[in-house]
Write a protein that holds these residues in place. Structure first.
Motif, PDB file in Angstrom:
ATOM      1  N   THR A 106       0.810  -1.209   0.000  1.00 51.35           N
ATOM      2  CA  THR A 106       0.000   0.000   0.000  1.00 51.35           C
ATOM      3  C   THR A 106       0.849   1.267   0.000  1.00 51.35           C
ATOM      4  N   ASP A 107       2.143   1.138   0.297  1.00 48.43           N
ATOM      5  CA  ASP A 107       3.031   2.297   0.236  1.00 48.43           C
ATOM      6  C   ASP A 107       3.592   2.515  -1.160  1.00 48.43           C
ATOM      7  N   GLY A 108       3.116   1.726  -2.147  1.00 48.70           N
ATOM      8  CA  GLY A 108       3.542   1.907  -3.529  1.00 48.70           C
ATOM      9  C   GLY A 108       4.817   1.193  -3.902  1.00 48.70           C
ATOM     10  N   THR A 109       5.395   0.408  -3.005  1.00 50.67           N
ATOM     11  CA  THR A 109       6.591  -0.363  -3.339  1.00 50.67           C
ATOM     12  C   THR A 109       6.191  -1.693  -3.971  1.00 50.67           C
ATOM     13  N   CYS A 110       7.136  -2.306  -4.683  1.00 51.38           N
ATOM     14  CA  CYS A 110       6.896  -3.591  -5.337  1.00 51.38           C
ATOM     15  C   CYS A 110       7.935  -4.593  -4.850  1.00 51.38           C
ATOM     16  N   TRP A 111       7.507  -5.811  -4.567  1.00 46.40           N
ATOM     17  CA  TRP A 111       8.364  -6.838  -3.999  1.00 46.40           C
ATOM     18  C   TRP A 111       8.231  -8.125  -4.811  1.00 46.40           C
ATOM     19  N   GLY A 112       9.304  -8.909  -4.870  1.00 45.39           N
ATOM     20  CA  GLY A 112       9.270 -10.146  -5.630  1.00 45.39           C
ATOM     21  C   GLY A 112      10.064 -11.240  -4.950  1.00 45.39           C
ATOM     22  N   ALA A 145      11.310   2.793  -5.950  1.00 44.91           N
ATOM     23  CA  ALA A 145      10.125   3.547  -6.366  1.00 44.91           C
ATOM     24  C   ALA A 145       8.944   3.257  -5.440  1.00 44.91           C
ATOM     25  N   THR A 146       8.096   4.254  -5.252  1.00 43.73           N
ATOM     26  CA  THR A 146       6.919   4.122  -4.398  1.00 43.73           C
ATOM     27  C   THR A 146       5.637   4.469  -5.166  1.00 43.73           C
ATOM     28  N   THR A 147       5.675   4.201  -6.480  1.00 43.08           N
ATOM     29  CA  THR A 147       4.523   4.544  -7.326  1.00 43.08           C
ATOM     30  C   THR A 147       3.949   3.337  -8.041  1.00 43.08           C
ATOM     31  N   TRP A 148       4.363   2.111  -7.632  1.00 39.19           N
ATOM     32  CA  TRP A 148       3.865   0.915  -8.308  1.00 39.19           C
ATOM     33  C   TRP A 148       2.418   0.663  -7.954  1.00 39.19           C
ATOM     34  N   GLY A 149       1.666   0.139  -8.970  1.00 47.28           N
ATOM     35  CA  GLY A 149       0.248  -0.097  -8.756  1.00 47.28           C
ATOM     36  C   GLY A 149      -0.155  -1.481  -9.176  1.00 47.28           C
ATOM     37  N   SER A 157       1.423   4.828 -10.724  1.00 49.22           N
ATOM     38  CA  SER A 157       0.276   5.678 -10.440  1.00 49.22           C
ATOM     39  C   SER A 157       0.108   6.810 -11.434  1.00 49.22           C
ATOM     40  N   ASP A 158       1.133   7.074 -12.246  1.00 46.38           N
ATOM     41  CA  ASP A 158       1.033   8.121 -13.261  1.00 46.38           C
ATOM     42  C   ASP A 158       0.547   7.576 -14.605  1.00 46.38           C
ATOM     43  N   GLY A 159       0.045   6.314 -14.633  1.00 48.02           N
ATOM     44  CA  GLY A 159      -0.523   5.743 -15.840  1.00 48.02           C
ATOM     45  C   GLY A 159       0.490   5.167 -16.811  1.00 48.02           C
TER      46      GLY A 159
END
Length: 207
Positions: A106-112, A145-149, A157-159
């Motif tokens: 929910t903080d916009g980070t991505c994990w794998g 980055a903290t903008t992943w969706g 988040s910027d499309g």
């Protein structure tokens, strides 16, 4: 359910293609009523989030899956009931792949986690940098980055839409053959959702 992928604390070696009756009707998984999102990977394992922000997995971890269950155990093993991955409570959208998984927070980070071989599936390498190419049996953050969706973390988040990993079969969305770190696809900024199959094809919607 031969690998416990139903998550109902059982495993049945009988397979449907041999006349089995594994899934003749919907069967509820446990008694919990707080599941939020679920994603099935490779046919034999599942990752899911709950409304409390926790992350769970179950099913098969084969010897060539490099820690796909995310439970910190990189060896081959099966889990026939859901096991919590870590203790974080801000997991958001899970996306199970063919050899790896990813989940946004929910903080916009991505994990794998899982296999991160020559294809750089986890996107951990900054383009032009030293490739990571290590398997991970627990979630590791992809960049800063903290903008992943939505959609395996491939939308921001910027499309904008991004891709990484192997570009075999001349992936049509980008002429780059291989991307070890996130690389923008085109210049559009109005992407809203996408999904992947095992060959990295995508189905995409625009606004």
């Amino acid at each position: 359910n031969s690998k416990g992928q139903f998550g109902n604390s059982t495993s049945d070696p009988d397979r449907n293609d041999n006349g089995g009756s594994n899934a003749v009707a919907f069967t509820r998984l446990g008694s919990d009523t707080d599941w939020a999102r679920v994603s099935i990977g490779g046919g034999n394992w599942v990752i899911a989030t709950k409304t409390d922000g926790t992350l769970w997995s179950w099913g098969e971890q084969a010897s060539n899956r490099g820690g796909i269950l995310g439970d910190g155990n990189g060896s081959a093993h099966n889990r026939s009931s859901p096991v919590q991955i870590g203790t974080d409570t801000n997991w958001d959208i899970p996306s199970a792949g063919d050899f790896h998984n990813q989940c946004t927070k929910t903080d916009g980070t991505c994990w794998g986690w899982g296999v991160n071989s020559s294809a750089d599936q986890l996107g951990l390498t900054v383009p032009g940098g030293t490739r990571d190419r290590k398997n991970y049996s627990a979630p590791v953050q992809m960049g800063t980055a903290t903008t992943w969706g939505a959609g395996s973390g491939a939308l921001t988040s910027d499309g904008k839409m991004w891709h990484w990993g192997s570009g075999y079969s001349n992936a049509p969305w980008n002429s780059t053959f291989d991307a070890s770190g996130p690389t923008q696809v085109g210049s559009s900024t109005d992407w809203i959702s996408l999904s992947f199959n095992s060959a990295s094809a995508q189905m995409i919607e625009k606004v």
